[in-house]
Design a protein around this motif. Sequence first.
Motif, PDB file in Angstrom:
ATOM      1  N   SER A 291     -13.336  16.570  -0.681  1.00  0.00           N
ATOM      2  CA  SER A 291     -12.263  16.241  -1.619  1.00  0.00           C
ATOM      3  C   SER A 291     -10.891  16.502  -1.014  1.00  0.00           C
ATOM      4  CB  SER A 291     -12.428  17.027  -2.915  1.00  0.00           C
ATOM      5  OG  SER A 291     -12.403  18.405  -2.638  1.00  0.00           O
ATOM      6  N   SER A 292     -10.813  17.312   0.026  1.00  0.00           N
ATOM      7  CA  SER A 292      -9.527  17.606   0.653  1.00  0.00           C
ATOM      8  C   SER A 292      -9.185  16.636   1.776  1.00  0.00           C
ATOM      9  CB  SER A 292      -9.537  19.028   1.201  1.00  0.00           C
ATOM     10  OG  SER A 292     -10.558  19.165   2.172  1.00  0.00           O
TER      11      SER A 292
ATOM     12  N   PRO B 272     -14.159   6.713   2.649  1.00  0.00           N
ATOM     13  CA  PRO B 272     -15.314   7.363   2.034  1.00  0.00           C
ATOM     14  C   PRO B 272     -16.267   6.313   1.473  1.00  0.00           C
ATOM     15  CG  PRO B 272     -13.266   8.333   1.258  1.00  0.00           C
ATOM     16  CD  PRO B 272     -12.910   7.121   2.040  1.00  0.00           C
ATOM     17  N   HIS B 273     -17.556   6.598   1.487  1.00  0.00           N
ATOM     18  CA  HIS B 273     -18.534   5.616   1.014  1.00  0.00           C
ATOM     19  C   HIS B 273     -19.062   5.993  -0.375  1.00  0.00           C
ATOM     20  CE1 HIS B 273     -20.985   8.729   2.959  1.00  0.00           C
ATOM     21  NE2 HIS B 273     -21.906   8.388   2.104  1.00  0.00           N
ATOM     22  N   VAL B 274     -19.630   5.024  -1.034  1.00  0.00           N
ATOM     23  CA  VAL B 274     -20.177   5.205  -2.384  1.00  0.00           C
ATOM     24  C   VAL B 274     -21.517   5.925  -2.287  1.00  0.00           C
ATOM     25  CG1 VAL B 274     -21.060   3.991  -4.412  1.00  0.00           C
ATOM     26  CG2 VAL B 274     -18.991   3.185  -3.280  1.00  0.00           C
TER      27      VAL B 274
ATOM     28  N   ASP C 170     -16.331  11.661  -1.278  1.00  0.00           N
ATOM     29  CA  ASP C 170     -15.246  12.640  -1.306  1.00  0.00           C
ATOM     30  C   ASP C 170     -15.021  13.194  -2.707  1.00  0.00           C
ATOM     31  OD1 ASP C 170     -14.143  10.397  -2.478  1.00  0.00           O
ATOM     32  OD2 ASP C 170     -12.375  10.345  -1.183  1.00  0.00           O
ATOM     33  N   GLY C 171     -15.903  12.833  -3.657  1.00  0.00           N
ATOM     34  CA  GLY C 171     -15.822  13.363  -5.013  1.00  0.00           C
ATOM     35  C   GLY C 171     -14.960  12.554  -5.955  1.00  0.00           C
ATOM     36  N   VAL C 172     -14.380  11.459  -5.499  1.00  0.00           N
ATOM     37  CA  VAL C 172     -13.526  10.619  -6.332  1.00  0.00           C
ATOM     38  C   VAL C 172     -14.390   9.632  -7.111  1.00  0.00           C
ATOM     39  CG1 VAL C 172     -11.696   8.863  -6.300  1.00  0.00           C
ATOM     40  CG2 VAL C 172     -11.566  10.825  -4.761  1.00  0.00           C
TER      41      VAL C 172
ATOM     42  N   LEU D 109      -9.705  11.920  -9.671  1.00  0.00           N
ATOM     43  CA  LEU D 109      -9.836  12.768  -8.499  1.00  0.00           C
ATOM     44  C   LEU D 109     -10.625  14.026  -8.823  1.00  0.00           C
ATOM     45  CD1 LEU D 109      -6.181  12.406  -7.166  1.00  0.00           C
ATOM     46  CD2 LEU D 109      -8.187  11.026  -6.616  1.00  0.00           C
ATOM     47  N   PRO D 110     -11.211  14.678  -7.813  1.00  0.00           N
ATOM     48  CA  PRO D 110     -12.045  15.865  -8.058  1.00  0.00           C
ATOM     49  C   PRO D 110     -11.312  17.000  -8.776  1.00  0.00           C
ATOM     50  CG  PRO D 110     -12.360  15.094  -5.819  1.00  0.00           C
ATOM     51  CD  PRO D 110     -11.232  14.294  -6.410  1.00  0.00           C
TER      52      PRO D 110
END
Length: 64
Positions: free
Chosen positions: A6-7, A16-18, A32-34, A44-45
């Motif tokens: 997430s950072s 980032p991938h799904v 990435d948690g999004v 966002l996370p």
Amino acid sequence: MCAHQSSCPRTEPVAPHVVAAHPEQGWSLRCDGVIVFDDTGELLPDGRVVAPHRMPADRLVAAA
């Protein structure tokens, strides 16, 4: 294993991938948690919201 967290800065060359897709509900979870929504909005996370990036209607092209 994915190295995104997430950072991660949003300027990374590799996006980032799904990791979980739910098109029937209109959202996907990235590594990435999004959470990305079909209307282009994001959650966002840390709980912040990114508003949808909608194109003005006068720039849309209609098929004849």
